[in-house]
Write an enzyme that holds these catalytic residues in place. Sequence first.
Site, mmCIF file in Angstrom:
data_model
loop_
_atom_site.group_PDB
_atom_site.id
_atom_site.type_symbol
_atom_site.label_atom_id
_atom_site.label_comp_id
_atom_site.label_asym_id
_atom_site.label_seq_id
_atom_site.Cartn_x
_atom_site.Cartn_y
_atom_site.Cartn_z
ATOM 1 N N GLU A 334 4.637 8.012 6.684
ATOM 2 C CA GLU A 334 4.537 9.252 7.464
ATOM 3 C C GLU A 334 3.155 9.445 8.068
ATOM 4 O O GLU A 334 2.916 10.383 8.816
ATOM 5 C CB GLU A 334 4.844 10.466 6.563
ATOM 6 C CG GLU A 334 6.302 10.596 6.158
ATOM 7 C CD GLU A 334 6.628 9.849 4.871
ATOM 8 O OE1 GLU A 334 5.913 8.886 4.540
ATOM 9 O OE2 GLU A 334 7.603 10.226 4.207
ATOM 10 N N TRP A 451 -0.049 17.071 -17.967
ATOM 11 C CA TRP A 451 0.348 15.952 -17.117
ATOM 12 C C TRP A 451 -0.406 14.693 -17.518
ATOM 13 O O TRP A 451 -1.624 14.720 -17.722
ATOM 14 C CB TRP A 451 0.027 16.275 -15.640
ATOM 15 C CG TRP A 451 0.967 17.265 -15.040
ATOM 16 C CD1 TRP A 451 1.862 18.065 -15.707
ATOM 17 C CD2 TRP A 451 1.109 17.568 -13.652
ATOM 18 N NE1 TRP A 451 2.548 18.845 -14.814
ATOM 19 C CE2 TRP A 451 2.103 18.569 -13.550
ATOM 20 C CE3 TRP A 451 0.499 17.110 -12.490
ATOM 21 C CZ2 TRP A 451 2.499 19.100 -12.331
ATOM 22 C CZ3 TRP A 451 0.885 17.639 -11.273
ATOM 23 C CH2 TRP A 451 1.885 18.624 -11.187
HETATM 24 P P1 AMP Z 1 5.017 3.968 1.893
HETATM 25 O O1 AMP Z 1 5.433 5.031 2.807
HETATM 26 O O2 AMP Z 1 6.106 3.042 1.497
HETATM 27 O O3 AMP Z 1 3.825 3.241 2.381
HETATM 28 O O4 AMP Z 1 4.595 4.691 0.540
HETATM 29 C C1 AMP Z 1 3.626 5.686 0.504
HETATM 30 C C2 AMP Z 1 3.313 6.036 -0.914
HETATM 31 O O5 AMP Z 1 2.754 4.907 -1.593
HETATM 32 C C3 AMP Z 1 2.260 7.113 -1.073
HETATM 33 O O6 AMP Z 1 2.776 8.398 -0.919
HETATM 34 C C4 AMP Z 1 1.754 6.855 -2.475
HETATM 35 O O7 AMP Z 1 2.617 7.401 -3.457
HETATM 36 C C5 AMP Z 1 1.827 5.345 -2.570
HETATM 37 N N1 AMP Z 1 0.507 4.762 -2.300
HETATM 38 C C6 AMP Z 1 0.062 4.231 -1.163
HETATM 39 N N2 AMP Z 1 -1.186 3.762 -1.319
HETATM 40 C C7 AMP Z 1 -1.542 4.019 -2.596
HETATM 41 C C8 AMP Z 1 -2.704 3.783 -3.393
HETATM 42 N N3 AMP Z 1 -3.764 3.148 -2.914
HETATM 43 N N4 AMP Z 1 -2.700 4.215 -4.673
HETATM 44 C C9 AMP Z 1 -1.631 4.853 -5.188
HETATM 45 N N5 AMP Z 1 -0.498 5.078 -4.505
HETATM 46 C C10 AMP Z 1 -0.452 4.673 -3.220
#
Ligand code: AMP
Length: 549
Positions: A334, A451
Amino acid sequence: MTSPLYGRMMQMPLLISSLLTHAARHAGDTEIVSRRVEGDIHRSNWARVEQRARRLAQALRRLGCKSGDRVGTLAWNTDRHLEVYYATSGSQLVCHTINPRLFPQQIAWIANDADDQVLCFDLNLLPLVEQLAPQLPRVRHFVLMTDRAHMPAQSALPGLLCYEELLAAEDGHYAWPAFDEQCASSLCYTSGTTGHPKGALYSHRSTVLHAYAAALPDAMACSASDVVLPVVPMFHVNAWGLPYTAALVGCKLVLPGPKLDGASLYELFESEKVTFSAGVPTLWMGLMEHVRGQGLAFSTFRRTVIGGSACPPALMRALEEVGVHVIHAWGMTEMSPLGSLARLQPKHAALPAAEKHRLLEKQGKAIYGVDIDVVNDAHEPLPWDGEHAGHLVARGPWVIERYWNEDDSPLVEVQGRGAWFPTGDVATMDPDGFMQITDRSKDVIKSGGEWISSIDLECIAMAHPAVKEAAVVAATHPTWDERPLLLVQLKAGASVTREELLSFYKGRIAHWQTPDDVVFVDELPHTATGKLSKLTLRAKYKDWLVRKS
Ligand code: AMP
């Protein structure tokens, strides 16, 4: 516009075609190298990609595509996929990349939801597309991204078109059209861990601005001197914008095709003198296993962006040991996707190495173009003290306002500060604006009203020498509602007991946050974008502690 209210600058829309024409004119002979699906290493350059993209744009128009139509792709990182990117967006069509690793029903659902008119796909995905075709009544043309020699003698797909033949039939006399920069350029679906996936529809303006910001020195620091190998697939949020950023800076691009195993990647890194890369943690774990197992070193590779899920500190250290600096980044489909990157500030220069590491392990600071904040359940901003964990919200010109095919906006009103996108992540912000994701809100473990961060617990387990990969999920508990359950996959030949692993947490985390139990598994499940599939694990292990008690 003669009013003194307005500047006197040219009105030129920020169009994706301008990235490609810039690269073709000013870095025309800079190479685009691909490991093609057919197996060969193919050498092209920006000028050639631009010429061929123009021919493809002509061909797509000849096939009847109209402005705004979606052209689907099921393809790996190759020069042909790059051409499709630019040919579609540049000619006012929408490039809709689909992840071939999804379940076939999901692929069909996504292609239908997007109303794809044409589907371009790679040779090794022909059987998949043949199987899917009956479920894709709206797709008018299937284009196999190969040459005549590799076309099948017969196919279940009626009127299957050959990519190279389509290009050869055009003369390339095509001028990239000018239109409003707010027009849609590409479409990516979220992984859809709950319910159906949702489409994020990017614009030319959002994509070009994102490409600029990504290249900045405190972001990816891309320059013409780089050789960039995006390991992140072109179907995962447009390879994090690298096909655009590479054109903007005019650097060499190395596209690894479908072969993402450690040995194949390492060979390309070395033979093409790659300096910079990007990918999700699991991918780097595979590559590092190969590099360490074979006692190899990198001769030119110096930095990589890791994101998509939290990068375990142990992986950062492992890459640093072979001379590769990790830039930890956070983003989302997004958000085009870049939101923040961990880069030190001048005032951190004198900090001890351990303190620097602690900062670099966070998801980092917002880049210009994105603002981020943490808020409580009532959407009130929380203090930036590195302690208060809250809902992470974001806004900016490349942050989604509304999903494709949905009327309602997901944005929330943050008290006194307008509309923001609720990311679904839980995070802290420190006084310098370093953001740290503690969890996805649905992955956080709610134990007796407190949490617990599953990411923190996973990172500790992965620092244990016997552990290959770890996942922590919430397991139902009769007294505490939920307690953390650790699932681990051990490295080949390694052994460790449950008690040894649990005592590894001593001194590394508050005692009450230590997982209640350990389950050893042969393999942890991953999503189609290579992230741990917590959904699968939760479904399987939710009752583990109840069953045991
Ligand atoms: P996507 O849309 O598939 O790229 O997923 C996005 C989600 O991936 C985010 O909202 C996070 O929950 C997770 N995410 C992306 N980068 C990181 C990061 N460096 N550390 C932790 N979670 C991440």
